[in-house]
Design an enzyme around this catalytic site. Structure first.
Site, mmCIF file in Angstrom:
data_model
loop_
_atom_site.group_PDB
_atom_site.id
_atom_site.type_symbol
_atom_site.label_atom_id
_atom_site.label_comp_id
_atom_site.label_asym_id
_atom_site.label_seq_id
_atom_site.Cartn_x
_atom_site.Cartn_y
_atom_site.Cartn_z
ATOM 1 N N LYS A 144 0.680 -1.354 0.023
ATOM 2 C CA LYS A 144 -0.222 0.202 -0.146
ATOM 3 C C LYS A 144 0.924 1.425 -0.065
ATOM 4 O O LYS A 144 0.490 2.253 -0.600
ATOM 5 C CB LYS A 144 -0.942 0.128 1.339
ATOM 6 C CG LYS A 144 -1.940 -1.058 1.311
ATOM 7 C CD LYS A 144 -2.820 -0.993 2.518
ATOM 8 C CE LYS A 144 -2.235 -0.996 3.842
ATOM 9 N NZ LYS A 144 -1.664 -2.362 4.072
ATOM 10 N N ARG A 160 -8.787 1.338 9.720
ATOM 11 C CA ARG A 160 -8.339 -0.335 9.839
ATOM 12 C C ARG A 160 -9.282 -0.961 10.407
ATOM 13 O O ARG A 160 -9.180 -2.195 10.561
ATOM 14 C CB ARG A 160 -7.013 -0.071 10.838
ATOM 15 C CG ARG A 160 -6.003 0.139 10.148
ATOM 16 C CD ARG A 160 -4.489 -0.068 10.865
ATOM 17 N NE ARG A 160 -3.423 0.279 10.131
ATOM 18 C CZ ARG A 160 -2.151 0.282 10.716
ATOM 19 N NH1 ARG A 160 -1.781 -0.451 11.769
ATOM 20 N NH2 ARG A 160 -1.052 0.434 9.931
ATOM 21 N N ARG A 218 12.152 -6.707 3.930
ATOM 22 C CA ARG A 218 11.757 -5.220 3.894
ATOM 23 C C ARG A 218 12.824 -4.616 4.797
ATOM 24 O O ARG A 218 13.241 -4.862 5.861
ATOM 25 C CB ARG A 218 10.579 -4.847 4.360
ATOM 26 C CG ARG A 218 10.257 -3.377 4.074
ATOM 27 C CD ARG A 218 8.668 -3.090 4.142
ATOM 28 N NE ARG A 218 7.903 -3.362 5.416
ATOM 29 C CZ ARG A 218 6.554 -2.948 5.349
ATOM 30 N NH1 ARG A 218 5.955 -2.539 4.291
ATOM 31 N NH2 ARG A 218 6.110 -3.434 6.561
ATOM 32 N N ARG A 229 12.608 -3.508 10.704
ATOM 33 C CA ARG A 229 11.575 -3.150 12.083
ATOM 34 C C ARG A 229 11.122 -4.264 12.783
ATOM 35 O O ARG A 229 10.894 -5.421 11.949
ATOM 36 C CB ARG A 229 10.272 -2.574 11.346
ATOM 37 C CG ARG A 229 10.819 -0.999 10.924
ATOM 38 C CD ARG A 229 9.473 -0.433 10.213
ATOM 39 N NE ARG A 229 8.267 -0.690 10.757
ATOM 40 C CZ ARG A 229 7.353 -0.592 9.900
ATOM 41 N NH1 ARG A 229 7.108 -0.303 8.673
ATOM 42 N NH2 ARG A 229 5.947 -0.866 10.461
ATOM 43 N N ARG A 272 0.059 -9.782 13.014
ATOM 44 C CA ARG A 272 -0.501 -8.603 12.459
ATOM 45 C C ARG A 272 -1.390 -9.311 11.317
ATOM 46 O O ARG A 272 -2.617 -8.602 11.206
ATOM 47 C CB ARG A 272 0.492 -7.685 11.835
ATOM 48 C CG ARG A 272 1.433 -6.935 12.789
ATOM 49 C CD ARG A 272 2.436 -6.175 12.220
ATOM 50 N NE ARG A 272 2.109 -5.086 11.309
ATOM 51 C CZ ARG A 272 2.698 -4.786 10.300
ATOM 52 N NH1 ARG A 272 3.940 -5.037 10.118
ATOM 53 N NH2 ARG A 272 2.285 -3.464 9.743
#
Length: 210
Positions: free
Chosen positions: A13, A88, A123, A156, A167
Site C-alpha cells: 500500500k 483499519r 523489507r 523493523r 498482524r
C-alpha cells in the site's frame, strides 16, 4: 480523488500510495509514518503507540482518528488525498463518516498471507526518514543505506515473521471486514497483487481510470 488503500500489512500500500500521489498530485496520509515519527521522538502518543506496535497490535482508534482529522484539515488535502493505513476498523470508518470525511474509492490490494510473510522479511526501513526498501524488489543503491537521507536501514520489529503473523491475524479479524463495509456503499474496487510493483501499478491505474 479521495482514496483509501486497503490490504494486509505488506501488501504494498505504501509503495502504491507514493506512486499514485505523484500521478494524481495529491498527498498521501500515512498513519504509520506519523506514528513512527512520534515513537522515534518519544512523544506521549508515540510511547503509547509503541506498546501496541511492539506487540503486533493495532493502535487505539481515538489516537489514530485525532491524528488523521488534524492532517486532513491542512490546505494540501483540499484537492484530494490518499489514506494509507486508515481506517483499519469498522468503528474508524464509521467515525470518518460522522466527521464528514469523504471517500470516493476504497482500493483493496489482494495478496496471499505466505507471500506477505516472505516479502516483509526482506523489507528494510530507514531509521531517520522511515523510507522503505526491499532487498529484492526495491533495493537501496548502497546496501544498508537510505537513498534519500543516507540514514541506516534496518529490519523493523513489526516486520519480523512472528510479528507479521500476529498482524495478519488482526488484519483478517478487524480490517478485512472494511471491504464489505465499502462494497455496500459502492466504493470498493479490488486488484490482484502482481509479480512486480510496476505491474500492480498498471492494474491500479486501470481500475481507477487514471
Amino acid at each position: 480523488m479521495r482514496l483509501i488503500l486497503l490490504g494486509a500489512p505488506g501488501a504494498g500500500k505504501g509503495t502504491q500510495a507514493e506512486i499514485l500521489s505523484k500521478t494524481l498530485n495529491i498527498p498521501t496520509i500515512s498513519t504509520g509514518n506519523i506514528l513512527r515519527a512520534a515513537m522515534r521522538e518519544g512523544t506521549p502518543v508515540g510511547l503509547e503507540a509503541k506498546t501496541y506496535v511492539d506487540a503486533g497490535k493495532l493502535v487505539p482508534d481515538e489516537v489514530i482518528i485525532n491524528i488523521v482529522k488534524d492532517r486532513l484539515s491542512k490546505d494540501d488535502c483540499r484537492p484530494g488525498y490518499i489514506l494509507d493505513g486508515f481506517p483499519r476498523t469498522i468503528p474508524q470508518a464509521e467515525a470518518m463518516e460522522k466527521l464528514g470525511i469523504e471517500v470516493d474509492c476504497a482500493l483493496s490490494i489482494e495478496i496471499e498471507d505466505d507471500v506477505i510473510i516472505k516479502r516483509m522479511s526482506g523489507r528494510r526501513t530507514c531509521k531517520n526518514c522511515s523510507q522503505t526498501f526491499h532487498i529484492v524488489s526495491n533495493p537501496p543503491k548502497i546496501d544498508g543505506i537510505c537513498d534519500f537521507c543516507g540514514g541506516e536501514l534496518s529490519v523493523r520489529k513489526d516486520d519480523a515473521p512472528e510479528t507479521v503473523k500476529a498482524r495478519l491475524e488482526i488484519y483478517h479479524k478487524e480490517t478485512e471486514p472494511l471491504k464489505a463495509f465499502y462494497e455496500k456503499r459502492n466504493r470498493l474496487v479490488s486488484v490482484e497483487n502482481q509479480p512486480s510493483v510496476e505491474a500492480t501499478t498498471a492494474e491500479i491505474r486501470k481500475v481507477l481510470g487514471v
